[in-house]
Structures are given as structure tokens and as C-alpha cells.
Design an enzyme around this catalytic site. Structure first.
Site, PDB file in Angstrom:
ATOM      1  N   LYS A   4      29.036 -25.861  38.206  1.00  0.00           N
ATOM      2  CA  LYS A   4      28.942 -25.359  36.833  1.00  0.00           C
ATOM      3  C   LYS A   4      29.388 -23.913  36.988  1.00  0.00           C
ATOM      4  CE  LYS A   4      27.271 -24.937  32.495  1.00  0.00           C
ATOM      5  NZ  LYS A   4      27.416 -25.780  31.309  1.00  0.00           N
ATOM      6  N   GLU A  63      30.846 -29.512  35.564  1.00  0.00           N
ATOM      7  CA  GLU A  63      30.566 -29.407  34.132  1.00  0.00           C
ATOM      8  C   GLU A  63      31.124 -28.078  33.641  1.00  0.00           C
ATOM      9  OE1 GLU A  63      26.411 -29.496  32.893  1.00  0.00           O
ATOM     10  OE2 GLU A  63      26.998 -29.001  30.833  1.00  0.00           O
ATOM     11  N   ASN A  73      26.305 -41.175  24.157  1.00  0.00           N
ATOM     12  CA  ASN A  73      24.902 -40.862  24.361  1.00  0.00           C
ATOM     13  C   ASN A  73      24.209 -40.850  22.998  1.00  0.00           C
ATOM     14  OD1 ASN A  73      22.565 -39.967  25.631  1.00  0.00           O
ATOM     15  ND2 ASN A  73      23.169 -37.824  25.596  1.00  0.00           N
ATOM     16  N   ARG A  74      23.003 -41.355  22.958  1.00  0.00           N
ATOM     17  CA  ARG A  74      22.308 -41.409  21.667  1.00  0.00           C
ATOM     18  C   ARG A  74      20.959 -40.722  21.817  1.00  0.00           C
ATOM     19  NH1 ARG A  74      22.713 -44.851  17.249  1.00  0.00           N
ATOM     20  NH2 ARG A  74      24.171 -46.231  18.298  1.00  0.00           N
ATOM     21  N   ALA A  78      31.695 -25.912  29.862  1.00  0.00           N
ATOM     22  CA  ALA A  78      30.731 -25.390  28.887  1.00  0.00           C
ATOM     23  C   ALA A  78      31.274 -25.700  27.508  1.00  0.00           C
ATOM     24  CB  ALA A  78      30.541 -23.888  29.079  1.00  0.00           C
TER      25      ALA A  78
HETATM   26  N1  LIG Z   1      19.771 -39.730  26.082  1.00  0.00           N
HETATM   27  C1  LIG Z   1      18.974 -38.660  25.933  1.00  0.00           C
HETATM   28  N2  LIG Z   1      17.667 -38.817  25.633  1.00  0.00           N
HETATM   29  C2  LIG Z   1      16.870 -37.761  25.466  1.00  0.00           C
HETATM   30  N3  LIG Z   1      17.264 -36.472  25.561  1.00  0.00           N
HETATM   31  C3  LIG Z   1      18.539 -36.250  25.851  1.00  0.00           C
HETATM   32  C4  LIG Z   1      19.467 -37.313  26.060  1.00  0.00           C
HETATM   33  N4  LIG Z   1      20.694 -36.776  26.323  1.00  0.00           N
HETATM   34  C5  LIG Z   1      20.529 -35.452  26.293  1.00  0.00           C
HETATM   35  N5  LIG Z   1      19.247 -35.120  26.013  1.00  0.00           N
HETATM   36  C6  LIG Z   1      18.714 -33.775  25.851  1.00  0.00           C
HETATM   37  O1  LIG Z   1      19.515 -33.122  24.877  1.00  0.00           O
HETATM   38  C7  LIG Z   1      19.747 -31.766  25.249  1.00  0.00           C
HETATM   39  C8  LIG Z   1      21.253 -31.526  25.372  1.00  0.00           C
HETATM   40  O2  LIG Z   1      21.760 -32.316  26.459  1.00  0.00           O
HETATM   41  P1  LIG Z   1      22.633 -31.637  27.602  1.00  0.00           P
HETATM   42  O3  LIG Z   1      22.861 -32.658  28.653  1.00  0.00           O
HETATM   43  O4  LIG Z   1      22.021 -30.357  28.028  1.00  0.00           O
HETATM   44  O5  LIG Z   1      23.969 -31.374  26.773  1.00  0.00           O
HETATM   45  P2  LIG Z   1      25.274 -30.522  27.190  1.00  0.00           P
HETATM   46  O6  LIG Z   1      25.253 -30.383  28.667  1.00  0.00           O
HETATM   47  O7  LIG Z   1      26.415 -31.326  26.683  1.00  0.00           O
HETATM   48  O8  LIG Z   1      25.161 -29.224  26.468  1.00  0.00           O
HETATM   49  C9  LIG Z   1      18.989 -31.539  26.539  1.00  0.00           C
HETATM   50  O9  LIG Z   1      17.727 -31.021  26.245  1.00  0.00           O
HETATM   51  C10 LIG Z   1      18.866 -32.943  27.115  1.00  0.00           C
HETATM   52  O10 LIG Z   1      17.767 -33.091  27.987  1.00  0.00           O
HETATM   53 MG   LIG Z   2      25.142 -28.686  29.815  1.00  0.00          MG
END
Ligand SMILES: Nc1ncnc2c1ncn2[C@@H]1O[C@H](COP(=O)(O)OP(=O)(O)O)[C@@H](O)[C@H]1O
Ligand SMILES: [Mg+2]
Length: 241
Positions: free
Chosen positions: A47, A124, A184-185, A126
Site C-alpha cells: 500500500k 492496493e 462486495n455487498r 487509493a
Molecule cells: N463484505 C463486508 N462486510 C462488512 N463490512 C465490510 C465488507 N466489505 C467492506 N467492509 C467494511 O467497509 C469499510 C470499507 O472497506 P475497505 O475494504 O476499507 O474499502 P476500500 O479499501 O475500498 O476503501 C471497512 O470498514 C470494511 O471493514
Molecule cells: Mg483500503
């Protein structure tokens, strides 16, 4: 686990990107890191730049990088190799860096994403695919520079198809290989007749994995490892097909 009998290359990687910010890149990347690790691979999560780093014990703490490091089984002292640039403001990294008077450039992010020759890299960026990362690059430019195949993450909701098809067209124009799309949901939003997974698979011809609402990490790990061998054993960087 589904390996389809295909031997793993010695090392490789995936670039995890998304249609938008906050849709589950870190969540999914951690799952991939755990799966690779469970298969005995040396995992190198990256990252290279993280913004919105709050202070923890007087130091800026990169939450995403720490989650990725933990998923890959790396001890906290190895966090600096996962994340080199830690920015305070919760903004796109290019702007957050400029505000600190230290603009970032693509070559620096590429250098910060380097991996050992025998490691599997999961990177990853941003924000979304076309979110700016630095003065001279978007997330897509870092993906292109690293050359790893791409895993696209999107939130499964009304409106997702447009964002996904736009991202896939952009990736195609840049010659970037896409191994799969993960829908993702995180919250209920579905009309019973809506089936983004099937619709996107039909229109893109790619493997599309739809996760159940709020699926816990363990379930996501099981679904990812069982559903698509191209995610758990992506092609070698730079290879075509
Ligand atoms: N399938 C899921 N169920 C529950 N919480 C989720 C799920 N996918 C993501 N989250 C939560 O949603 C938030 C955003 O997800 P994240 O992976 O950090 O997104 P990104 O990396 O794309 O910014 C985080 O707090 C993560 O833990
Ligand atoms: Mg992230």
C-alpha cells in the site's frame, strides 16, 4: 481449494482496484493475502501511499497497510515495507501530499511497491481506478507501471454496472489484464430482480464473484478460494491471455 491443476508460477501478483473509494479493496485484498499465505506462498502486500493516517503513539498509523500486513502474516516491524508514504489528511494522496509540501511522483510509488523476486505481491492503491495518486499518475498508472493483473472490486448495488463497465473499458484500453470482478455487498439494497453478478458476467465475459451481504471474512476467504483459480493463482506479470 480450487487450483484447477494449474501449477503456480514462482511468483506474481495482483493489483486490487475499485470503481470507487470505500467499497472493499482492503477487505478483499486481505482475503487474497490470507489465501496465498495458507498455500505457503511468500506474500508481499503493498500500500505504497496511504492518506488519512491518524496518530497512534505519536506516529502516523496506516490502517489499511496494517490490515494487509497482518493478513500476510507480517510482524508490525515490517509495516514500512508495506507502506512507505503516510499522509495525514483524509484526501486523495496527491492532494494530501501537496498540502504537506512534499509532492509525490509515480516513480516513487513504483519504487515503494517493489517486491522480492520470489514473493507474491498484492498491491492496493487509493480510491478508485481513475483517482489521482500522485502528481503524475492515477491508480491506473501505478497498475500499468507494476504490470500485475488486476482484480476489480465494486459495491453490489444499483448503479454498479456502469461503474464496472467503465473501469473495465479503461483497463482494456491500457492493456491491463483483469482476472475477475468481485461484487462486495455491505448493506441491503437489492431489488429481488437485480442480478448484477450475472449481468456483468454476461456483458464482460469475465469471472464475476458476488458476495453475500455482510459476508464475514472467513466466508469471503472460502468463496474466493473456491470460485476462481485466476484469483488465487493469477498469471505471471506481463503475460497475456
Ligand atoms: N463484505 C463486508 N462486510 C462488512 N463490512 C465490510 C465488507 N466489505 C467492506 N467492509 C467494511 O467497509 C469499510 C470499507 O472497506 P475497505 O475494504 O476499507 O474499502 P476500500 O479499501 O475500498 O476503501 C471497512 O470498514 C470494511 O471493514
Ligand atoms: Mg483500503
Amino acid at each position: 481449494m480450487s487450483t484447477s491443476g494449474v501449477p503456480l508460477p514462482r511468483a506474481g501478483g495482483l493489483f486490487v482496484t475499485a470503481t470507487d473509494t470505500g467499497v472493499g479493496k482492503t477487505f478483499i485484498a486481505c482475503s487474497v493475502a490470507r489465501i496465498w499465505r495458507a498455500r505457503g506462498l511468500k506474500v508481499a502486500p503493498r500500500k505504497p501511499v496511504e492518506s488519512g493516517c491518524a496518530l497512534r503513539e505519536g506516529q502516523r498509523f496506516p490502517e489499511d497497510a496494517a490490515l494487509l500486513a497482518a493478513a500476510a502474516g507480517l510482524p508490525p516491524e515490517r509495516l514500512p515495507e508495506v507502506n512507505r508514504y503516510r499522509l495525514a489528511e483524509p484526501l486523495a494522496p496527491d492532494l494530501a501530499a501537496r498540502l504537506e509540501g512534499r509532492p509525490l511522483h509515480l516513480a516513487e510509488l513504483v519504487a515503494a511497491s517493489a517486491r522480492p523476486a520470489d514473493a507474491w505481491r498484492i498491491t492496493e492503491g487509493a480510491g478508485g481506478l481513475y483517482s489521482p495518486l500522485c502528481e503524475d499518475g492515477l491508480n491506473a498508472d501505478l497498475a500499468e507501471a507494476l504490470g500485475d493483473p488486476v482484480l476489480l472490486v465494486a459495491e453490489d448495488r444499483l448503479g454498479t454496472l456502469s461503474g464496472c463497465l467503465l473501469a473495465l473499458e479503461a483497463l482494456d484500453r491500457r492493456g491491463l489484464q483483469v482476472v475477475a470482478v468481485v461484487l462486495n455487498r455491505r448493506r441491503p439494497d437489492a431489488h429481488p430482480a437485480m442480478d448484477n453478478r450475472a449481468e456483468l458476467a454476461r456483458r464482460s465475459g469475465l469471472p464475476v464473484l458476488g458476495l453475500p451481504e455482510g459476508a464475514p471474512a472467513l466466508v469471503v476467504d472460502q468463496m474466493l478460494s473456491a470460485s476462481s483459480s485466476s484469483i488465487v493463482s493469477p498469471p505471471e506479470p506481463g503475460s497475456t491471455g
